[in-house]
Design an enzyme around this catalytic site. Sequence first.
Site, PDB file in Angstrom:
ATOM      1  N   MET A 227       0.871  -1.181   0.000  1.00 63.64           N
ATOM      2  CA  MET A 227       0.000   0.000   0.000  1.00 63.64           C
ATOM      3  C   MET A 227       0.901   1.221   0.000  1.00 63.64           C
ATOM      4  O   MET A 227       0.993   1.962   0.980  1.00 63.64           O
ATOM      5  CB  MET A 227      -0.926  -0.032   1.218  1.00 63.64           C
ATOM      6  CG  MET A 227      -1.995  -1.091   1.120  1.00 63.64           C
ATOM      7  SD  MET A 227      -2.955  -1.287   2.633  1.00 63.64           S
ATOM      8  CE  MET A 227      -2.052  -2.625   3.421  1.00 63.64           C
TER       9      MET A 227
ATOM     10  N   MET B 219     -10.182  -5.196  -2.060  1.00 61.49           N
ATOM     11  CA  MET B 219     -10.297  -4.676  -0.694  1.00 61.49           C
ATOM     12  C   MET B 219     -11.772  -4.519  -0.327  1.00 61.49           C
ATOM     13  O   MET B 219     -12.538  -3.893  -1.057  1.00 61.49           O
ATOM     14  CB  MET B 219      -9.597  -3.319  -0.587  1.00 61.49           C
ATOM     15  CG  MET B 219      -8.094  -3.354  -0.809  1.00 61.49           C
ATOM     16  SD  MET B 219      -7.221  -4.395   0.375  1.00 61.49           S
ATOM     17  CE  MET B 219      -7.609  -3.577   1.927  1.00 61.49           C
TER      18      MET B 219
ATOM     19  N   GLY C 138      -5.589   0.683   4.975  1.00 59.70           N
ATOM     20  CA  GLY C 138      -4.863   1.556   5.883  1.00 59.70           C
ATOM     21  C   GLY C 138      -4.912   1.138   7.337  1.00 59.70           C
ATOM     22  O   GLY C 138      -3.956   1.346   8.064  1.00 59.70           O
ATOM     23  N   PHE C 139      -6.023   0.541   7.763  1.00 62.54           N
ATOM     24  CA  PHE C 139      -6.157   0.145   9.155  1.00 62.54           C
ATOM     25  C   PHE C 139      -6.865  -1.200   9.255  1.00 62.54           C
ATOM     26  O   PHE C 139      -7.753  -1.505   8.453  1.00 62.54           O
ATOM     27  CB  PHE C 139      -6.961   1.184   9.957  1.00 62.54           C
ATOM     28  CG  PHE C 139      -6.280   2.509  10.081  1.00 62.54           C
ATOM     29  CD1 PHE C 139      -5.395   2.759  11.123  1.00 62.54           C
ATOM     30  CD2 PHE C 139      -6.504   3.506   9.155  1.00 62.54           C
ATOM     31  CE1 PHE C 139      -4.747   3.978  11.233  1.00 62.54           C
ATOM     32  CE2 PHE C 139      -5.863   4.731   9.248  1.00 62.54           C
ATOM     33  CZ  PHE C 139      -4.985   4.969  10.298  1.00 62.54           C
TER      34      PHE C 139
ATOM     35  N   GLY D 243      -9.264  -4.083  11.389  1.00 62.98           N
ATOM     36  CA  GLY D 243     -10.436  -4.068  12.258  1.00 62.98           C
ATOM     37  C   GLY D 243     -11.634  -3.309  11.736  1.00 62.98           C
ATOM     38  O   GLY D 243     -12.559  -3.018  12.489  1.00 62.98           O
TER      39      GLY D 243
ATOM     40  N   GLY E 217     -10.285  -7.594   4.188  1.00 65.74           N
ATOM     41  CA  GLY E 217     -10.976  -6.540   4.928  1.00 65.74           C
ATOM     42  C   GLY E 217     -12.247  -7.015   5.582  1.00 65.74           C
ATOM     43  O   GLY E 217     -13.214  -7.331   4.899  1.00 65.74           O
TER      44      GLY E 217
ATOM     45  N   GLY F  15      -7.280 -10.763   9.671  1.00 61.78           N
ATOM     46  CA  GLY F  15      -6.340 -10.337  10.698  1.00 61.78           C
ATOM     47  C   GLY F  15      -6.874 -10.593  12.091  1.00 61.78           C
ATOM     48  O   GLY F  15      -6.587 -11.611  12.712  1.00 61.78           O
ATOM     49  N   SER F  16      -7.712  -9.653  12.557  1.00 58.07           N
ATOM     50  CA  SER F  16      -8.224  -9.773  13.927  1.00 58.07           C
ATOM     51  C   SER F  16      -9.079 -11.014  14.108  1.00 58.07           C
ATOM     52  O   SER F  16      -9.083 -11.625  15.184  1.00 58.07           O
ATOM     53  CB  SER F  16      -9.026  -8.514  14.299  1.00 58.07           C
ATOM     54  OG  SER F  16     -10.020  -8.241  13.336  1.00 58.07           O
TER      55      SER F  16
END
Length: 214
Positions: free
Chosen positions: A65, A136, A141-142, A144, A175, A196-197
């Site tokens: 990114m 995406m 960018g973040f 969660g 995402g 991820g989370s």
Amino acid sequence: MVKIAPSILSADFANLERDIHRIADADYVHVDVMDGVFVPNISIGIPVVASIRKVTDMPLDVHLMIVEPVRYVEQFCDAGADLVTVHVEADTQENIRAAIDKIHAKGKRAGIVLKPKTPAAAAEPFLQDVELILVMTVEPGFGGQKFMADQMEKVAALRRLIDEKNPACELEVDGGVAPDTCRACIAAGANVLVAGSAVYKAADIPARIAELRG
């Protein structure tokens, strides 16, 4: 079989080797590289990828990114990335193609990434030249963030294009992927899921990976 690519953005960076070993049942290690320019966050870079390479034999799925990724793709390949994905929005079409060519020249797999507002048609110029397309389902960018279900139409459109023009190409979603959203991704045609989370916050990580496979 659906592949799972846990994102180390949700790992404990003070215990990164441990947390990479905890996802040994997955298929890829997903590495999010952010430059603070293309996205409003800064994460990790080339030295961390090189360090990860030393502690795992799992394929490294490196998601850049960053602006003008053609400047750095060779260094990420040399650091140990097996698959490098670049955003179509990050540079001119000519330079994105040059980045893909550089990745291939290093003997690695290349992919392109589409942000939520980028239409499926933006992938078509590269479709026959890449090994993976990443959609995406949050704004990059973040970690969660909430899953964008409206992106499933784009995933389905890309699945049709891939099946027609490059059947060996993988289709990845990144995402908000979790037990309550993974099936929609798979139904739309994705065969690689980044999580991820949903993985790292699970009480039983191997069981969660198996659950996400659908």
